[in-house]
Write a protein that holds these residues in place. Structure first.
Motif, PDB file in Angstrom:
ATOM      1  N   ARG A 165      24.265 113.383  60.776  1.00 21.55           N
ATOM      2  CA  ARG A 165      24.927 112.427  61.643  1.00 21.55           C
ATOM      3  C   ARG A 165      25.435 111.272  60.804  1.00 21.55           C
ATOM      4  O   ARG A 165      24.759 110.782  59.915  1.00 21.55           O
ATOM      5  N   SER A 166      26.627 110.819  61.127  1.00 19.61           N
ATOM      6  CA  SER A 166      27.270 109.836  60.266  1.00 19.61           C
ATOM      7  C   SER A 166      26.801 108.417  60.516  1.00 19.61           C
ATOM      8  O   SER A 166      26.745 107.610  59.614  1.00 19.61           O
ATOM      9  N   PHE A 167      26.488 108.087  61.749  1.00 16.16           N
ATOM     10  CA  PHE A 167      26.334 106.683  62.079  1.00 16.16           C
ATOM     11  C   PHE A 167      25.124 106.430  62.957  1.00 16.16           C
ATOM     12  O   PHE A 167      25.237 105.956  64.065  1.00 16.16           O
ATOM     13  N   SER A 168      23.950 106.728  62.499  1.00 12.24           N
ATOM     14  CA  SER A 168      22.784 106.561  63.358  1.00 12.24           C
ATOM     15  C   SER A 168      21.649 105.827  62.663  1.00 12.24           C
ATOM     16  O   SER A 168      20.499 106.006  63.000  1.00 12.24           O
ATOM     17  N   ALA A 169      21.968 105.011  61.671  1.00  9.59           N
ATOM     18  CA  ALA A 169      20.914 104.301  60.958  1.00  9.59           C
ATOM     19  C   ALA A 169      20.245 103.274  61.849  1.00  9.59           C
ATOM     20  O   ALA A 169      20.766 102.863  62.868  1.00  9.59           O
ATOM     21  N   ALA A 383      37.559 107.882  48.234  1.00 12.45           N
ATOM     22  CA  ALA A 383      36.961 108.467  47.027  1.00 12.45           C
ATOM     23  C   ALA A 383      36.083 109.664  47.379  1.00 12.45           C
ATOM     24  O   ALA A 383      36.080 110.680  46.670  1.00 12.45           O
ATOM     25  N   THR A 384      35.347 109.549  48.476  1.00 10.56           N
ATOM     26  CA  THR A 384      34.488 110.663  48.901  1.00 10.56           C
ATOM     27  C   THR A 384      35.317 111.903  49.177  1.00 10.56           C
ATOM     28  O   THR A 384      34.977 113.016  48.737  1.00 10.56           O
ATOM     29  N   ILE A 385      36.420 111.733  49.904  1.00  8.93           N
ATOM     30  CA  ILE A 385      37.266 112.877  50.268  1.00  8.93           C
ATOM     31  C   ILE A 385      37.991 113.425  49.056  1.00  8.93           C
ATOM     32  O   ILE A 385      38.195 114.646  48.936  1.00  8.93           O
ATOM     33  N   LYS A 390      36.363 118.647  51.828  1.00  7.73           N
ATOM     34  CA  LYS A 390      35.842 119.231  53.060  1.00  7.73           C
ATOM     35  C   LYS A 390      34.691 118.417  53.643  1.00  7.73           C
ATOM     36  O   LYS A 390      33.922 118.917  54.465  1.00  7.73           O
ATOM     37  N   ASP A 391      34.578 117.161  53.251  1.00 15.05           N
ATOM     38  CA  ASP A 391      33.495 116.309  53.759  1.00 15.05           C
ATOM     39  C   ASP A 391      33.858 115.830  55.163  1.00 15.05           C
ATOM     40  O   ASP A 391      34.569 114.843  55.342  1.00 15.05           O
ATOM     41  N   VAL A 392      33.361 116.531  56.155  1.00  9.78           N
ATOM     42  CA  VAL A 392      33.744 116.257  57.532  1.00  9.78           C
ATOM     43  C   VAL A 392      33.280 114.883  57.983  1.00  9.78           C
ATOM     44  O   VAL A 392      33.981 114.185  58.735  1.00  9.78           O
ATOM     45  N   GLU A 393      32.086 114.445  57.531  1.00 10.77           N
ATOM     46  CA  GLU A 393      31.602 113.131  57.935  1.00 10.77           C
ATOM     47  C   GLU A 393      32.487 112.020  57.368  1.00 10.77           C
ATOM     48  O   GLU A 393      32.732 111.012  58.041  1.00 10.77           O
ATOM     49  N   ALA A 394      32.973 112.196  56.146  1.00 11.84           N
ATOM     50  CA  ALA A 394      33.835 111.177  55.554  1.00 11.84           C
ATOM     51  C   ALA A 394      35.160 111.073  56.310  1.00 11.84           C
ATOM     52  O   ALA A 394      35.666 109.966  56.543  1.00 11.84           O
ATOM     53  N   TYR A 395      35.744 112.219  56.683  1.00 13.47           N
ATOM     54  CA  TYR A 395      36.956 112.175  57.503  1.00 13.47           C
ATOM     55  C   TYR A 395      36.695 111.437  58.814  1.00 13.47           C
ATOM     56  O   TYR A 395      37.495 110.620  59.264  1.00 13.47           O
ATOM     57  N   ASN A 396      35.567 111.765  59.416  1.00 12.43           N
ATOM     58  CA  ASN A 396      35.235 111.140  60.702  1.00 12.43           C
ATOM     59  C   ASN A 396      35.034 109.637  60.543  1.00 12.43           C
ATOM     60  O   ASN A 396      35.535 108.836  61.341  1.00 12.43           O
ATOM     61  N   PHE A 425      32.117 118.738  66.502  1.00 10.75           N
ATOM     62  CA  PHE A 425      31.520 117.558  65.884  1.00 10.75           C
ATOM     63  C   PHE A 425      31.588 116.407  66.880  1.00 10.75           C
ATOM     64  O   PHE A 425      32.636 115.815  67.124  1.00 10.75           O
ATOM     65  N   VAL A 426      30.429 116.076  67.463  1.00 14.79           N
ATOM     66  CA  VAL A 426      30.402 115.118  68.569  1.00 14.79           C
ATOM     67  C   VAL A 426      30.888 113.748  68.135  1.00 14.79           C
ATOM     68  O   VAL A 426      31.578 113.046  68.899  1.00 14.79           O
ATOM     69  N   ASP A 427      30.575 113.320  66.921  1.00 11.65           N
ATOM     70  CA  ASP A 427      31.002 112.001  66.467  1.00 11.65           C
ATOM     71  C   ASP A 427      32.523 111.916  66.366  1.00 11.65           C
ATOM     72  O   ASP A 427      33.123 110.883  66.684  1.00 11.65           O
ATOM     73  N   ALA A 428      33.152 112.993  65.898  1.00 16.53           N
ATOM     74  CA  ALA A 428      34.608 112.979  65.770  1.00 16.53           C
ATOM     75  C   ALA A 428      35.273 112.994  67.142  1.00 16.53           C
ATOM     76  O   ALA A 428      36.324 112.374  67.347  1.00 16.53           O
TER      77      ALA A 428
END
Length: 503
Positions: A165-169, A383-385, A390-396, A425-428
């Protein structure tokens, strides 16, 4: 989709029934479970604080008349059995306290305590291996505890989040039973670094205040909050929520009457840590008086007495792109202001040592975005992409950040690519719903939020966003219901979005 940095988390929970001080000192009336989990195989190094903090808290609770069970580095089965033993010791009117120090994860707007042997690679694994704070408090309440107090020191960065998950800290607000007092060591969905001193700042301040007689539990925790805020120079501001109806004292005074304890004044944040452009102004710590509690469903029993500082979170916005976009001349200032952030310093050192460390760029981008430094965040996601196309979280994440600043055309390309790589991808979906809402495509926004909510019905940002989209489409009653339900799940959802001009 909440944009958050990966978080180590240490969870402290305390549950205490409301009763007269005399009743609270009866034999067996106070029971506690204290857990310190430090040795997680997925962590680069063992945590330095949980075991030491757990031992110190256990010693203090024993001194205060609690029957304490202590556990260190517990597996999932160990934690399950320890909780089962705790439940069996609860009697009607008991004071029940749970202290957990280790990793904690926010998932689906709930906070989970993580045992040392958890195998977490997907968000579903969190619910399988973790222990929900809401579930624990509910079970304690069902066993007859009168007042539940959850003290949660759970805002450290964890090694699991990047996987699923990208944003759940950080931690989520708790929908707790009435008669509950909850405290987090930092604002909701925010993170702090491991102190590496052997003891946490939060526990140090907590133990100071618990030892003061004639303070109610609420006074004790409010003084702890102020102490942490002062000691961290407002970089760490604990969050408190209370629905206590009666007073409880850790240490009643000689005459059993509550003492009046004035809390020291709150410190404003240092100029160099001021909020970046586009974010809401810093929220000063509240007075040492708990907020009144709203009664009746569907609102949660507990009401926050200290709202979290706004952090990027997807949600509907009515702000124009110009007003949402940080001014270019401020980007360098943001970098300078954030240079001393311990996580950013650590990640920057990793990047300097290894310029192809995509994960370090990604995590630093999350930190920048969570602090409102959007241009810096986008640069790191770029930079990540570049390193991992193919970093789906970075695109999102880049989609969401671009949406916040009003670069909707580029954001749409990022969201579409994230959903091409991972269709469910629920976040996207949540991010694209926000994007469509901002460009006035309410029908498309509703479709995206619907899809996200089918996957995760507790995704408050999608529920709130769908409510706004429905209102703007003319379905006012349905929209009002969505917004009311979102606010019931997260009382601070409107404040969180208001920091970005979301109305």
């Amino acid at each position: 989709m909440n944009l958050r940095v990966a978080g180590l988390a240490v969870l402290m929970l305390t549950t205490l029934p409301a009763m007269a001080p005399a009743a609270a000192t009866e034999t067996g009336a106070r029971v506690a479970l204290v857990i310190g989990n430090a040795k997680y195989p997925d962590s680069e190094t063992p945590l330095t604080e949980p075991v030491n903090d757990a031992r110190d808290v256990a010693d203090e609770l024993k001194h205060d008349g609690f029957d304490v069970e202590t556990g260190e580095n517990l597996t999932g089965e160990d934690m399950r059995l320890a909780l089962k033993r705790l439940y069996s010791r609860i009697r009607p009117g008991s004071v029940v306290l749970i202290f957990f120090s280790g990793y904690g994860i926010q998932s689906g707007r709930q906070s989970y305590l993580i045992p040392v042997n958890a195998q977490i690679w997907t968000e579903a694994d969190v619910r399988r291996d973790g222990f929900s704070l809401e579930t624990i408090l509910g079970e304690i309440n069902n066993r007859g505890a009168g007042v539940k107090i959850a003290l949660v020191d759970a805002s450290r960065r964890n090694p699991f989040e990047r996987r699923f998950r990208s944003f759940s800290a950080g931690l989520a607000p708790v929908i707790a039973p009435s008669g509950t007092l909850v405290m987090y060591s930092a604002a909701l969905s925010s993170v702090v670094s491991d102190a590496s001193t052997g003891h946490s700042l939060f526990v140090n301040e907590l133990l100071k205040e618990i030892r003061v007689p004639d303070l109610t539990a609420e006074e004790t925790l409010n003084r702890t909050r102020v102490g942490v805020t002062r000691a961290s120079r407002a970089e760490q501001v604990p969050w408190i929520s209370s629905s206590l109806a009666e007073d409880f004292y850790f240490i009643p005074g000689q005459h059993g009457t509550p003492g009046i304890a004035a809390a020291p004044p709150s410190l404003p944040p240092r100029p160099e840590t001021a909020s970046p452009p586009g974010a809401a102004p810093p929220v000063a710590p509240p007075p040492a008086i708990p907020a009144p509690v709203a009664s009746g469903p569907p609102t949660p029993a507990a009401v926050a007495s200290e709202p979290p500082a706004p952090e990027p979170s997807p949600g509907p916005a009515t702000t124009s792109p110009a007003s949402a976009t940080p001014r270019p001349q401020d980007h360098g200032k943001s970098a300078l202001a954030l240079a001393d952030d311990p996580t950013i310093k650590s990640l920057t050192s990793r990047i300097a040592a290894r310029s192809d460390d995509a994960n370090a760029f990604y995590r630093r981008g999350q930190v920048y975005a969570s602090k409102g430094a959007y241009a810096l965040a986008i640069k790191d996601f770029d930079a990540t992409i570049r390193l991992n196309p193919k970093d789906v979280e970075a695109y999102n994440n880049r989609c969401w950040t671009r949406t916040v600043i009003g670069d909707l055309r580029s954001a749409r390309r990022d969201c579409d690519e994230a959903l091409r790589l991972r269709p469910d991808f629920v976040d996207a979906l949540d991010s694209r719903g926000l994007l469509n809402l901002k460009r006035g495509a309410n029908k498309d926004a509703i479709a995206d939020f619907d899809a996200a909510l089918r996957i995760n019905p507790r995704l408050t940002s999608s529920l709130y966003g769908r409510g706004l989209a429905r209102q703007r489409s003319g379905a006012v009653a349905e929209g009002n219901l969505d917004i009311a339900n979102a606010k019931a799940m997260d009382p601070d959802i409107v404040k969180e979005f208001a920091g970005y001009g979301v109305r």
